[in-house]
Design a protein around this motif. Structure first.
Motif, mmCIF file in Angstrom:
data_model
loop_
_atom_site.group_PDB
_atom_site.id
_atom_site.type_symbol
_atom_site.label_atom_id
_atom_site.label_comp_id
_atom_site.label_asym_id
_atom_site.label_seq_id
_atom_site.Cartn_x
_atom_site.Cartn_y
_atom_site.Cartn_z
ATOM 1 N N TYR A 79 0.846 -1.193 0.000
ATOM 2 C CA TYR A 79 0.000 0.000 0.000
ATOM 3 C C TYR A 79 0.876 1.235 0.000
ATOM 4 C CZ TYR A 79 0.716 0.858 5.060
ATOM 5 O OH TYR A 79 1.255 1.123 6.297
ATOM 6 N N ASP A 80 0.243 2.384 -0.214
ATOM 7 C CA ASP A 80 0.970 3.649 -0.279
ATOM 8 C C ASP A 80 0.093 4.732 0.342
ATOM 9 O OD1 ASP A 80 3.010 5.359 -0.809
ATOM 10 O OD2 ASP A 80 2.735 5.400 -2.983
ATOM 11 N N ASN A 82 -1.105 9.032 0.313
ATOM 12 C CA ASN A 82 -1.159 10.251 -0.495
ATOM 13 C C ASN A 82 -0.035 11.213 -0.108
ATOM 14 O OD1 ASN A 82 -3.422 9.962 -2.314
ATOM 15 N ND2 ASN A 82 -4.725 9.978 -0.506
ATOM 16 N N GLN A 93 8.625 1.443 1.034
ATOM 17 C CA GLN A 93 7.710 0.455 0.492
ATOM 18 C C GLN A 93 6.961 -0.159 1.669
ATOM 19 O OE1 GLN A 93 9.564 -2.136 -2.328
ATOM 20 N NE2 GLN A 93 7.650 -3.059 -2.988
ATOM 21 N N LEU A 219 -5.194 6.792 2.502
ATOM 22 C CA LEU A 219 -5.182 5.544 1.744
ATOM 23 C C LEU A 219 -6.057 5.603 0.503
ATOM 24 C CD1 LEU A 219 -5.540 3.148 4.804
ATOM 25 C CD2 LEU A 219 -3.552 3.230 3.302
ATOM 26 N N LYS A 221 -6.609 6.187 -2.641
ATOM 27 C CA LYS A 221 -5.863 6.459 -3.868
ATOM 28 C C LYS A 221 -5.752 5.184 -4.696
ATOM 29 C CE LYS A 221 -1.428 6.710 -3.950
ATOM 30 N NZ LYS A 221 -0.020 7.113 -3.792
ATOM 31 N N TYR A 223 -3.733 2.297 -6.615
ATOM 32 C CA TYR A 223 -2.432 1.638 -6.445
ATOM 33 C C TYR A 223 -2.227 0.628 -7.580
ATOM 34 C CZ TYR A 223 1.612 -0.563 -4.289
ATOM 35 O OH TYR A 223 2.881 -1.030 -4.045
ATOM 36 N N TYR A 225 -1.441 -2.531 -8.412
ATOM 37 C CA TYR A 225 -1.224 -3.906 -7.970
ATOM 38 C C TYR A 225 -0.785 -4.775 -9.157
ATOM 39 C CZ TYR A 225 -3.599 -2.588 -3.662
ATOM 40 O OH TYR A 225 -3.945 -1.981 -2.477
ATOM 41 N N GLU A 229 -4.563 -1.836 -11.699
ATOM 42 C CA GLU A 229 -4.728 -0.664 -10.850
ATOM 43 C C GLU A 229 -6.135 -0.608 -10.260
ATOM 44 O OE1 GLU A 229 -3.746 2.859 -12.982
ATOM 45 O OE2 GLU A 229 -1.593 2.475 -12.948
ATOM 46 N N ASN A 231 -8.408 1.271 -6.567
ATOM 47 C CA ASN A 231 -8.342 2.018 -5.317
ATOM 48 C C ASN A 231 -7.971 1.062 -4.180
ATOM 49 O OD1 ASN A 231 -9.649 3.120 -2.684
ATOM 50 N ND2 ASN A 231 -9.609 4.883 -4.056
ATOM 51 N N GLN A 232 -7.054 1.506 -3.325
ATOM 52 C CA GLN A 232 -6.563 0.643 -2.245
ATOM 53 C C GLN A 232 -7.683 0.180 -1.314
ATOM 54 O OE1 GLN A 232 -2.023 1.935 -1.346
ATOM 55 N NE2 GLN A 232 -3.540 3.402 -0.648
ATOM 56 N N LYS A 235 -9.625 -2.504 -2.933
ATOM 57 C CA LYS A 235 -8.835 -3.742 -2.929
ATOM 58 C C LYS A 235 -8.905 -4.408 -1.567
ATOM 59 C CE LYS A 235 -5.613 -6.520 -4.728
ATOM 60 N NZ LYS A 235 -5.804 -7.350 -5.934
#
Length: 371
Positions: A79-80, A82, A93, A219, A221, A223, A225, A229, A231-232, A235
């Motif tokens: 995950y990442d 904003n 990471q 969160l 956003k 991502y 995967y 791609e 939204n996290q 997912k």
């Protein structure tokens, strides 16, 4: 003769009991040994420690071999955020693990409510040439935040020179790192790996250790995967680890501090301060006594620092009178401390030794344009 017969009967009756106790002890010892070595053998999912932390990162079974690829096993999701915390230009990471058949509970403003057995993983690294993502990278450390029966606990693992293993380090460490930045300039830093107690300075909330980053607004956003791609939050819901999520249109979304297309100048400045300073500068944080609150939700201009005098004067104030003087960044303590690398002056106190030059420009512009 009677006594001898009695003894033989007692021994025969107790033999199953003795064997049962022996087997129980052997089973307990086996489990203990399994816990000590990280229960990695034959296990295809992450393994949290039962008592003390595992000595090596590989013991947690988070990644496939080779370890330095940071390719997660099934059940561990990348995950990442904003807007993320600045750490001397280190790249990061992140991964999240929630045990099978458990989930996290949606919360709109606070960090998601993770259940026992969950783990947050953050790797710190530098690409040797940040202009080329395929260049060799140096992984410095991996921080684990684990939720057990007594609450959250933090552990740090430092990578070896061969980049094939990371080892538990609770006393802190310094690492000399050199890399080429996006502008082609060679940069150097004496990267500070925190002690176990250092983690508590930022992650403390009402005397308890808590996660900081995974709020839904940060969160929310897209991502990239491996399977496409998405939204996290969507997912995570599909993965079964997030429940009670409202429609994405109703979920707040934090701006990206250095992307003007995602928010106004004020919004981007405020989210940067929230992520980098608000962890301590809030009513329940370690800097709560200061009265200077930098959370994204804060509405009181005085608590934000405008024409607010500091609680304690000294070197940290730089001889200036107010935390923020609207229209005058050079007269604002907030800017002065962000521009300092003096350990007795700089803010944040830990987590950086370099000036985040791009962020200082943002905050300067924000203060300059204040009415």
């Amino acid at each position: 003769m009677v006594s001898d017969l009695s003894n033989r009967i007692i021994r025969s009756l107790c033999l199953p009991c003795i064997m049962g106790v022996f087997l129980l002890l052997m089973f307990s010892y086996s489990c203990s040994r399994q816990s000590e070595k990280g229960c990695r053998d034959g296990i295809q999912s992450p393994c949290l420690p039962l008592e003390k932390p595992h000595p090596k990162l590989s013991d947690y079974n988070l990644y496939k071999e080779p370890l330095d690829n940071l390719e997660p096993v099934s059940g561990v999701l990348p995950y990442d955020l904003n807007t993320e915390l600045f750490s001397d230009y280190a790249q990061k990471q992140r991964f999240v693990y929630v045990p099978k058949d458990t989930f996290m509970i949606y919360q709109e403003e606070e960090v998601l409510d993770f259940l026992v057995g969950s783990m947050l993983v953050k790797n710190f690294y530098y690409d040797k040439d940040q202009r080329d993502p395929s260049s060799e990278r140096i992984i410095i450390e991996t921080r684990l935040l684990m939720h057990n029966e007594t609450g959250w606990t933090a552990e740090t693992y430092v990578w070896n020179e061969g980049q094939n293993e990371a080892f538990l380090q609770q006393a802190g460490e310094l690492k000399d790192v050199e890399w080429i930045d996006q502008e082609g300039i060679t940069r150097k830093v004496n990267f500070i790996i925190p002690t176990k107690n250092d983690c508590k300075k930022c992650h403390a909330h009402n005397s308890s250790l808590v996660p900081l980053g995974p709020k839904v607004r940060n969160l929310n956003k897209i991502y990239p995967y491996a399977d496409g791609e998405i939204n996290q939050l969507t997912k995570w819901e599909q993965h079964g680890i997030l429940r009670e999520r409202p429609d994405l249109q109703k979920i707040p979304k934090a701006p990206v501090w250095d992307d003007p297309s995602t928010g106004t100048l004020q919004q981007r400045a405020r989210i940067y301060l929230d992520v980098n300073c608000g962890n301590c500068h809030n009513r329940s944080g370690s800097a709560g006594h200061s009265g200077h609150y930098l959370t994204y939700e804060e509405k009181d201009s005085s608590h934000l620092g405008m024409y607010k005098t500091p609680v304690a004067a000294g070197r940290g104030s730089g001889g200036l009178q107010y935390d923020i003087v609207p229209g005058h960044p050079d007269r604002s303590i907030l800017v002065f401390r962000m521009e300092s690398v003096d350990p007795a002056v700089r803010m944040p106190e830990i987590g950086r030794t370099l000036v985040h030059e791009e962020a200082v420009e943002l905050i300067r512009e924000w203060v300059q344009e204040m009415d």
